[in-house]
Design a protein around this motif. Structure first.
Motif, PDB file in Angstrom:
ATOM      1  N   THR A  59       0.831  -1.194   0.000  1.00  0.00           N
ATOM      2  CA  THR A  59       0.000   0.000   0.000  1.00  0.00           C
ATOM      3  C   THR A  59       0.871   1.251   0.000  1.00  0.00           C
ATOM      4  OG1 THR A  59      -1.735  -1.182   1.183  1.00  0.00           O
ATOM      5  CG2 THR A  59      -1.849   1.220   1.207  1.00  0.00           C
ATOM      6  N   GLU A  60       1.899   1.259   0.838  1.00  0.00           N
ATOM      7  CA  GLU A  60       2.812   2.403   0.906  1.00  0.00           C
ATOM      8  C   GLU A  60       3.518   2.612  -0.434  1.00  0.00           C
ATOM      9  OE1 GLU A  60       4.890   5.676   2.302  1.00  0.00           O
ATOM     10  OE2 GLU A  60       3.143   4.678   3.153  1.00  0.00           O
ATOM     11  N   TYR A  61       3.904   1.511  -1.083  1.00  0.00           N
ATOM     12  CA  TYR A  61       4.560   1.601  -2.387  1.00  0.00           C
ATOM     13  C   TYR A  61       3.668   2.337  -3.394  1.00  0.00           C
ATOM     14  CZ  TYR A  61       6.119   0.272  -7.016  1.00  0.00           C
ATOM     15  OH  TYR A  61       6.503   0.309  -8.320  1.00  0.00           O
ATOM     16  N   PHE A  62       2.385   1.945  -3.465  1.00  0.00           N
ATOM     17  CA  PHE A  62       1.485   2.585  -4.419  1.00  0.00           C
ATOM     18  C   PHE A  62       1.199   4.031  -4.044  1.00  0.00           C
ATOM     19  CE2 PHE A  62       0.615  -1.810  -5.717  1.00  0.00           C
ATOM     20  CZ  PHE A  62       0.864  -1.659  -7.068  1.00  0.00           C
ATOM     21  N   MET A  63       1.133   4.327  -2.761  1.00  0.00           N
ATOM     22  CA  MET A  63       0.932   5.715  -2.337  1.00  0.00           C
ATOM     23  C   MET A  63       2.132   6.568  -2.743  1.00  0.00           C
ATOM     24  SD  MET A  63      -0.900   5.080   1.367  1.00  0.00           S
ATOM     25  CE  MET A  63      -0.742   6.781   1.860  1.00  0.00           C
ATOM     26  N   GLN A  64       3.339   6.036  -2.580  1.00  0.00           N
ATOM     27  CA  GLN A  64       4.540   6.761  -2.985  1.00  0.00           C
ATOM     28  C   GLN A  64       4.609   6.910  -4.508  1.00  0.00           C
ATOM     29  OE1 GLN A  64       6.788   8.469  -1.283  1.00  0.00           O
ATOM     30  NE2 GLN A  64       5.601   8.042   0.553  1.00  0.00           N
ATOM     31  N   ALA A  65       4.208   5.856  -5.226  1.00  0.00           N
ATOM     32  CA  ALA A  65       4.203   5.929  -6.695  1.00  0.00           C
ATOM     33  C   ALA A  65       3.245   7.016  -7.173  1.00  0.00           C
ATOM     34  CB  ALA A  65       3.812   4.573  -7.279  1.00  0.00           C
ATOM     35  N   GLU A  66       2.087   7.112  -6.542  1.00  0.00           N
ATOM     36  CA  GLU A  66       1.121   8.141  -6.915  1.00  0.00           C
ATOM     37  C   GLU A  66       1.658   9.536  -6.595  1.00  0.00           C
ATOM     38  OE1 GLU A  66      -3.421   9.310  -5.825  1.00  0.00           O
ATOM     39  OE2 GLU A  66      -2.982   7.203  -6.231  1.00  0.00           O
ATOM     40  N   LYS A  67       2.275   9.679  -5.443  1.00  0.00           N
ATOM     41  CA  LYS A  67       2.845  10.978  -5.060  1.00  0.00           C
ATOM     42  C   LYS A  67       3.953  11.382  -6.034  1.00  0.00           C
ATOM     43  CE  LYS A  67       5.067  13.346  -1.187  1.00  0.00           C
ATOM     44  NZ  LYS A  67       5.568  13.211   0.181  1.00  0.00           N
ATOM     45  N   SER A  68       4.805  10.435  -6.381  1.00  0.00           N
ATOM     46  CA  SER A  68       5.889  10.701  -7.331  1.00  0.00           C
ATOM     47  C   SER A  68       5.333  11.096  -8.701  1.00  0.00           C
ATOM     48  CB  SER A  68       6.774   9.460  -7.451  1.00  0.00           C
ATOM     49  OG  SER A  68       7.761   9.640  -8.421  1.00  0.00           O
ATOM     50  N   ALA A  69       4.308  10.394  -9.141  1.00  0.00           N
ATOM     51  CA  ALA A  69       3.692  10.707 -10.435  1.00  0.00           C
ATOM     52  C   ALA A  69       3.086  12.104 -10.419  1.00  0.00           C
ATOM     53  CB  ALA A  69       2.632   9.663 -10.779  1.00  0.00           C
ATOM     54  N   GLN A  70       2.439  12.471  -9.326  1.00  0.00           N
ATOM     55  CA  GLN A  70       1.821  13.798  -9.223  1.00  0.00           C
ATOM     56  C   GLN A  70       2.891  14.901  -9.283  1.00  0.00           C
ATOM     57  OE1 GLN A  70      -1.658  14.138  -9.176  1.00  0.00           O
ATOM     58  NE2 GLN A  70      -1.015  16.171  -9.747  1.00  0.00           N
ATOM     59  N   LEU A  71       4.004  14.686  -8.587  1.00  0.00           N
ATOM     60  CA  LEU A  71       5.101  15.659  -8.627  1.00  0.00           C
ATOM     61  C   LEU A  71       5.683  15.773 -10.033  1.00  0.00           C
ATOM     62  CD1 LEU A  71       6.898  14.803  -5.261  1.00  0.00           C
ATOM     63  CD2 LEU A  71       5.599  16.888  -5.791  1.00  0.00           C
ATOM     64  N   ARG A  72       5.834  14.644 -10.706  1.00  0.00           N
ATOM     65  CA  ARG A  72       6.360  14.632 -12.073  1.00  0.00           C
ATOM     66  C   ARG A  72       5.427  15.396 -13.007  1.00  0.00           C
ATOM     67  NH1 ARG A  72       7.684   9.858 -11.966  1.00  0.00           N
ATOM     68  NH2 ARG A  72       5.728   8.879 -12.486  1.00  0.00           N
TER      69      ARG A  72
END
Length: 148
Positions: A59-72
């Protein structure tokens, strides 16, 4: 050459995505086109919701992936804004990259997709698939593939 009005640019964390962004920036300037940048955070279709409840690390992995994508997306958006190009961003999750890209292309009535291709061949392509190849075969509009 056709006048493109709505360009879709799918991105991920790869350098080739940024090459596609540069091509889109140049073409959007010359065509006075609007651009939508999309990032798809794919969820493994073989993993059920119950698994996420018992696997906080995933779950944390996907939350971080989403946050990273939003920043990108925000970073890329600013590149277009600085050049006066109308740009929107979309973050899609819960579907495969191909499904997400095709869904957004349809929703915005895109008339061109510009995307990078990692250039996988052989076993890597068989194991990992090729989003670019899927888009090329399934998409009814022109697709410009930027290769490494």
């Amino acid at each position: 050459m056709s006048q493109y009005q709505q360009i879709l640019v799918p991105v991920d964390e790869s350098p080739i995505s940024y090459s596609a962004v540069e091509h889109a920036l140049s073409l959007a300037k010359s065509q006075n086109a609007q651009v939508t940048i999309v990032s798809v955070v794919a969820v493994d279709p073989f993993v059920g919701v119950d698994f996420y409840a018992v696997a906080p690390a995933i779950t944390e992995y996907f939350m971080q992936a989403e946050k990273s994508a939003q920043l990108r997306l925000e970073d890329i958006k600013q590149t277009f804004v600085r050049d006066g190009i109308e740009v929107k961003t979309r973050l899609i999750h819960g579907v495969s990259p191909t499904e997400g890209i095709l869904q957004v292309a349809d929703e915005i009535s895109a008339d061109l997709i510009i995307m990078g291709s990692h250039g996988r061949t052989g076993l890597k392509k068989a194991m990992l698939g090729s989003v670019a190849q899927n888009i090329l075969t399934q998409c009814p509009i022109p697709v410009l593939i930027i290769k490494q």
